[in-house]
Each structure stands twice: as structure tokens, then as C-alpha cells.
Design a protein around this motif. Structure first.
Motif, PDB file in Angstrom:
ATOM      1  N   ILE A  55       0.853  -1.193   0.000  1.00  0.00           N
ATOM      2  CA  ILE A  55       0.000   0.000   0.000  1.00  0.00           C
ATOM      3  C   ILE A  55       0.886   1.239   0.000  1.00  0.00           C
ATOM      4  O   ILE A  55       1.755   1.388   0.864  1.00  0.00           O
ATOM      5  CB  ILE A  55      -0.935   0.004   1.212  1.00  0.00           C
ATOM      6  CG1 ILE A  55      -1.837  -1.237   1.189  1.00  0.00           C
ATOM      7  CG2 ILE A  55      -1.777   1.279   1.243  1.00  0.00           C
ATOM      8  CD1 ILE A  55      -2.643  -1.433   2.444  1.00  0.00           C
ATOM      9  N   ALA A  56       0.666   2.127  -0.945  1.00  0.00           N
ATOM     10  CA  ALA A  56       1.519   3.311  -1.038  1.00  0.00           C
ATOM     11  C   ALA A  56       0.775   4.538  -1.533  1.00  0.00           C
ATOM     12  O   ALA A  56       1.400   5.545  -1.843  1.00  0.00           O
ATOM     13  CB  ALA A  56       2.719   3.032  -1.954  1.00  0.00           C
ATOM     14  N   ASP A  57      -0.567   4.467  -1.602  1.00  0.00           N
ATOM     15  CA  ASP A  57      -1.333   5.632  -2.029  1.00  0.00           C
ATOM     16  C   ASP A  57      -2.686   5.633  -1.318  1.00  0.00           C
ATOM     17  O   ASP A  57      -3.065   4.674  -0.634  1.00  0.00           O
ATOM     18  CB  ASP A  57      -1.503   5.675  -3.542  1.00  0.00           C
ATOM     19  CG  ASP A  57      -2.136   4.415  -4.117  1.00  0.00           C
ATOM     20  OD1 ASP A  57      -2.858   3.706  -3.383  1.00  0.00           O
ATOM     21  OD2 ASP A  57      -1.906   4.123  -5.300  1.00  0.00           O
ATOM     22  N   ARG A  58      -3.399   6.744  -1.505  1.00  0.00           N
ATOM     23  CA  ARG A  58      -4.682   6.908  -0.814  1.00  0.00           C
ATOM     24  C   ARG A  58      -5.668   5.818  -1.211  1.00  0.00           C
ATOM     25  O   ARG A  58      -6.439   5.314  -0.373  1.00  0.00           O
ATOM     26  CB  ARG A  58      -5.264   8.290  -1.141  1.00  0.00           C
ATOM     27  CG  ARG A  58      -6.594   8.565  -0.443  1.00  0.00           C
ATOM     28  CD  ARG A  58      -7.371   9.700  -1.089  1.00  0.00           C
ATOM     29  NE  ARG A  58      -8.681   9.845  -0.487  1.00  0.00           N
ATOM     30  CZ  ARG A  58      -9.720   9.038  -0.755  1.00  0.00           C
ATOM     31  NH1 ARG A  58      -9.573   8.055  -1.627  1.00  0.00           N
ATOM     32  NH2 ARG A  58     -10.889   9.227  -0.144  1.00  0.00           N
ATOM     33  N   ARG A  64       9.228  13.656   0.020  1.00  0.00           N
ATOM     34  CA  ARG A  64       8.496  14.694   0.721  1.00  0.00           C
ATOM     35  C   ARG A  64       8.676  14.487   2.223  1.00  0.00           C
ATOM     36  O   ARG A  64       9.255  13.488   2.653  1.00  0.00           O
ATOM     37  CB  ARG A  64       6.990  14.622   0.410  1.00  0.00           C
ATOM     38  CG  ARG A  64       6.603  14.836  -1.047  1.00  0.00           C
ATOM     39  CD  ARG A  64       5.116  14.589  -1.223  1.00  0.00           C
ATOM     40  NE  ARG A  64       4.678  14.841  -2.594  1.00  0.00           N
ATOM     41  CZ  ARG A  64       4.234  16.003  -3.031  1.00  0.00           C
ATOM     42  NH1 ARG A  64       4.166  17.045  -2.190  1.00  0.00           N
ATOM     43  NH2 ARG A  64       3.857  16.146  -4.284  1.00  0.00           N
ATOM     44  N   SER A  65       8.159  15.393   3.016  1.00  0.00           N
ATOM     45  CA  SER A  65       8.158  15.179   4.457  1.00  0.00           C
ATOM     46  C   SER A  65       7.138  14.096   4.793  1.00  0.00           C
ATOM     47  O   SER A  65       6.177  13.853   4.049  1.00  0.00           O
ATOM     48  CB  SER A  65       7.800  16.469   5.194  1.00  0.00           C
ATOM     49  OG  SER A  65       6.430  16.773   5.020  1.00  0.00           O
ATOM     50  N   ALA A  66       7.341  13.437   5.932  1.00  0.00           N
ATOM     51  CA  ALA A  66       6.395  12.401   6.350  1.00  0.00           C
ATOM     52  C   ALA A  66       5.008  12.987   6.541  1.00  0.00           C
ATOM     53  O   ALA A  66       3.995  12.353   6.206  1.00  0.00           O
ATOM     54  CB  ALA A  66       6.887  11.753   7.642  1.00  0.00           C
ATOM     55  N   GLY A  67       4.936  14.193   7.074  1.00  0.00           N
ATOM     56  CA  GLY A  67       3.640  14.828   7.270  1.00  0.00           C
ATOM     57  C   GLY A  67       2.899  15.038   5.977  1.00  0.00           C
ATOM     58  O   GLY A  67       1.682  14.808   5.890  1.00  0.00           O
ATOM     59  N   GLU A  68       3.594  15.469   4.939  1.00  0.00           N
ATOM     60  CA  GLU A  68       2.957  15.661   3.634  1.00  0.00           C
ATOM     61  C   GLU A  68       2.469  14.334   3.065  1.00  0.00           C
ATOM     62  O   GLU A  68       1.386  14.252   2.475  1.00  0.00           O
ATOM     63  CB  GLU A  68       3.944  16.304   2.666  1.00  0.00           C
ATOM     64  CG  GLU A  68       4.267  17.755   2.944  1.00  0.00           C
ATOM     65  CD  GLU A  68       5.291  18.289   1.966  1.00  0.00           C
ATOM     66  OE1 GLU A  68       4.947  19.224   1.220  1.00  0.00           O
ATOM     67  OE2 GLU A  68       6.436  17.769   1.942  1.00  0.00           O
ATOM     68  N   ILE A  69       3.283  13.289   3.229  1.00  0.00           N
ATOM     69  CA  ILE A  69       2.897  11.974   2.711  1.00  0.00           C
ATOM     70  C   ILE A  69       1.652  11.470   3.418  1.00  0.00           C
ATOM     71  O   ILE A  69       0.709  10.971   2.783  1.00  0.00           O
ATOM     72  CB  ILE A  69       4.066  10.976   2.863  1.00  0.00           C
ATOM     73  CG1 ILE A  69       5.219  11.373   1.943  1.00  0.00           C
ATOM     74  CG2 ILE A  69       3.607   9.551   2.559  1.00  0.00           C
ATOM     75  CD1 ILE A  69       6.499  10.601   2.180  1.00  0.00           C
ATOM     76  N   ILE A  70       1.615  11.605   4.737  1.00  0.00           N
ATOM     77  CA  ILE A  70       0.442  11.156   5.497  1.00  0.00           C
ATOM     78  C   ILE A  70      -0.797  11.945   5.087  1.00  0.00           C
ATOM     79  O   ILE A  70      -1.889  11.380   4.942  1.00  0.00           O
ATOM     80  CB  ILE A  70       0.719  11.272   7.007  1.00  0.00           C
ATOM     81  CG1 ILE A  70       1.779  10.243   7.421  1.00  0.00           C
ATOM     82  CG2 ILE A  70      -0.562  11.077   7.818  1.00  0.00           C
ATOM     83  CD1 ILE A  70       2.319  10.431   8.812  1.00  0.00           C
ATOM     84  N   LEU A  80      -1.980  10.539   1.858  1.00  0.00           N
ATOM     85  CA  LEU A  80      -2.505   9.190   2.016  1.00  0.00           C
ATOM     86  C   LEU A  80      -3.888   9.171   2.650  1.00  0.00           C
ATOM     87  O   LEU A  80      -4.665   8.231   2.427  1.00  0.00           O
ATOM     88  CB  LEU A  80      -1.558   8.352   2.879  1.00  0.00           C
ATOM     89  CG  LEU A  80      -0.225   7.948   2.253  1.00  0.00           C
ATOM     90  CD1 LEU A  80       0.713   7.405   3.324  1.00  0.00           C
ATOM     91  CD2 LEU A  80      -0.433   6.909   1.160  1.00  0.00           C
ATOM     92  N   THR A  81      -4.196  10.175   3.447  1.00  0.00           N
ATOM     93  CA  THR A  81      -5.444  10.161   4.211  1.00  0.00           C
ATOM     94  C   THR A  81      -6.432  11.226   3.773  1.00  0.00           C
ATOM     95  O   THR A  81      -7.490  11.377   4.393  1.00  0.00           O
ATOM     96  CB  THR A  81      -5.134  10.356   5.708  1.00  0.00           C
ATOM     97  OG1 THR A  81      -4.454  11.612   5.898  1.00  0.00           O
ATOM     98  CG2 THR A  81      -4.262   9.232   6.243  1.00  0.00           C
TER      99      THR A  81
END
Length: 329
Positions: A198-201, A311-317, A320-321
Motif C-alpha cells: 500500500i503506497a497511495d490513498r 516529501r516530508s512524512a507529514g505531507e505523505i500522510i 494518504l489520508t
């Protein structure tokens, strides 16, 4: 993500973004794990978890192990490095449990097997939720009998080591994530965490719709700002010459999904011998990294590796959500 990619900074960034980060205790001493836990606690009051490797058995065929080690001598010499000793150890397992019981984190998860039932009960009594990684319906049934709090259901698409209870080549052990989720839901009534590819929304939404209460991602964060992955490792995830992943024992003696590189192609017939082979190849892999040679590095990654972003982890999360109901657990 044991071996360097997971850092306390990444765990904090995940917490700041509303997710639960997991510290990777694998390959660390109990003291190193304790120091990382202290760093996370000093940085955030949010919930986090710690993942621990359950020790397995020593290599069943010492002669096959020795023969494989001999095939690596030429590569080590070419890199100007040495090979490590093919030794078994328990990854400081007992000492890690002592640290976790002395100051229990919100969640303790176990990979490569189930802890004894008394360990599960003691951790729960101390205040930790206990999770176990499972890769087959049969493993899920065994874990449920221990009355753990939840299961991390790992599909074959997942990067890095298979979390299987035993290190063998038995048939029928490789289950795609969504089929495995359905099978485990049919035999267990524990909360399920979905992991694998899993790697995307869209993948997150699909896993939640399939019955998971949470989704665990690793590869998606390998290239993020807070990741401790080696720069060559991060670059390989976006390098067009690395086109696929496959399961291999070449680097560690345990089945693991990695970007297909020259080392994997050269070493396809590798005996089950973990952690012995992992100790043997560690200096070779370090020498390869120092020499700028990703073809001899362990580039562990899941099938969704091309969607890992710088990207930053925050941007990725956040990506994703987006549009999904966020968990407050």
C-alpha cells in the motif's frame, strides 16, 4: 523498517500528522532501543509503538550455510571489505522485553513469531497493547489463541522481511494482502492492521473497506525527509534501471522483498539461515554503500515502491489520508 530507515524523527513526524509511528527494535541492542524510545518520548506525548523480532532457530544446514558464505568471498574482496561471522543470536530479545516492561510503550508488536503467552499477558498488564504480524490464516489462528490485542496482516506485496513464523519454503505461504485479509477475517475476530504494497490513498481506502481498522505503510516513507535510509537506497527507488521487486534470501538468509539488483540475480539458491547470513553480508553491504554500488546493497522495498515520494512524512500522510476519516487511536 529495521536497519536504519525508521528514526525517532520519523516517528515524531508521524505523530504530529496524526498517525502512529513504530520504532524498529530489530538489529539494535536493548540499550539502543531504550535510547530511541526516550528520544521519542521527549519529542511527543502521542502514542507510538515498538516492533520486536522474535528469535528463531539456528541454521538447519551448516554445510549449506558454509558453502554460501564461500560464494561471497570474491565479492567481498572486490569491494575491499570482509565478511562477517555466520553467527546466530537472539537480537537481544530478553533484554528488550525487560526494557519494554519497565516503561511500556502504548503498543508492542512482534514479527517472526509469537511471544510466549506469559509475555503477552505481562505486557498487557503493564499497559501495552500487543500485536503480532501474521502472513497466513494459520498464523492468525495461533496468534489469536494467545489473546493478543490485534494482528498485523502482511501480504506478499510487502517490502523487506516476510513476517512468517518459520523460515522455510513450504507451499501456500504467500498470500496477496486482500485475499489474506478476507481469510483472516473469516477465522479470527481480532482487529486487523493491513500491510503490504500500500503506497497511495486508494490503497489505504481499499484496505479499510476490506475490514482493516488501520493500515501500516513502510516503503511509502523510505524516501521521506525524516527517513534514515542511505541516499543510494533512496535514489534506487526512483532509478529507472530498478524496475521490479522479488523475494530473496540472498542478503539475510530469510525471505524478503527487495528491488531486484545484481546481487540478487547472482545468488538465487540461498539456504534458510537467519540471522547467520545477515551477519555475514552486513560488512559487504556496508562496503557496497561506501563504494556507491547499489547492486550489492539490500534495497528492501514493497511492490508499491515507485509511489514512494521525496516529501516530508507529514505531507505523505496528508496525501494518504485526504478525504478519509482519521483515526484518533
Amino acid at each position: 523498517m529495521a536497519g536504519g530507515p525508521t528514526t525517532p524523527m520519523l516517528v515524531r513526524a508521524a505523530a504530529d500528522a496524526g498517525a502512529m509511528g513504530m520504532l524498529a527494535a530489530g538489529y539494535k541492542t536493548a540499550a539502543e532501543m531504550q535510547a530511541e524510545i526516550a528520544t521519542v518520548r521527549s519529542a511527543t506525548s502521542a502514542a507510538f509503538g515498538v516492533n520486536v523480532f522474535v528469535p528463531g532457530e539456528a541454521a538447519p544446514d551448516p554445510e549449506a550455510l558454509a558453502a554460501y558464505v564461500r560464494t561471497l568471498e570474491k565479492e567481498a574482496a572486490e569491494l575491499g571489505g570482509m565478511l562477517g561471522a555466520p553467527r546466530w543470536d537472539d537480537d537481544d530479545y530478553g533484554a528488550k522485553l525487560d526494557v519494554l516492561l519497565a516503561a511500556p510503550p502504548p503498543l508492542v508488536s512482534f514479527t517472526f513469531g509469537c511471544p510466549p503467552s506469559d509475555v503477552v499477558r505481562t505486557l498487557q498488564a503493564a499497559g501495552s497493547l500487543v500485536a503480532v504480524t501474521v502472513t497466513t490464516p494459520a498464523e492468525a489462528v495461533l496468534a489469536q489463541r494467545l489473546e493478543v490485542d490485534c494482528l498485523c496482516v502482511q501480504g506478499i506485496e510487502a517490502g523487506a522481511h516476510r513476517g512468517s513464523f518459520v523460515n522455510d519454503d513450504r507451499p501456500g505461504q504467500d498470500h496477496p494482502l486482500f485475499a489474506l485479509l478476507a481469510d483472516v477475517r473469516g477465522s479470527c475476530d481480532l482487529p486487523l492492521i493491513a500491510a503490504g504494497g500500500i503506497a497511495d490513498r486508494e490503497g489505504v481506502a481499499a484496505a479499510l473497506a476490506a475490514g482493516a481498522i488501520e493500515v501500516q505503510l513502510g516503503t511509502a516513507f523510505l524516501r521521506c525527509t525524516e527517513s534514515g535510509a542511505h541516499p543510494l537506497y533512496k535514489a534506487a527507488l526512483a532509478d529507472p534501471r530498478f524496475t521490479s521487486t522479488a523475494i530473496t534470501r540472498a542478503f539475510s538468509g530469510r525471505r524478503a522483498r527487495s528491488l531486484v539488483n545484481g546481487f540478487m540475480r547472482a545468488h538465487e539458491d540461498v539456504p534458510p539461515a537467519y540471522p547467520e547470513i545477515n551477519h555475514v553480508t552486513r560488512p559487504l553491504r556496508a562496503a557496497a554503500a561506501a563504494a556507491g554500488d547499489p547492486d550489492r546493497m539490500s534495497l528492501y522495498a514493497g511492490e508499491g515502491f515507485r509511489r514512494a515520494e521525496e516529501r516530508s512524512a507529514g505531507e505523505i500522510i496528508e496525501r494518504l489520508t485526504a478525504g478519509l476519516e482519521r483515526s484518533t487511536s
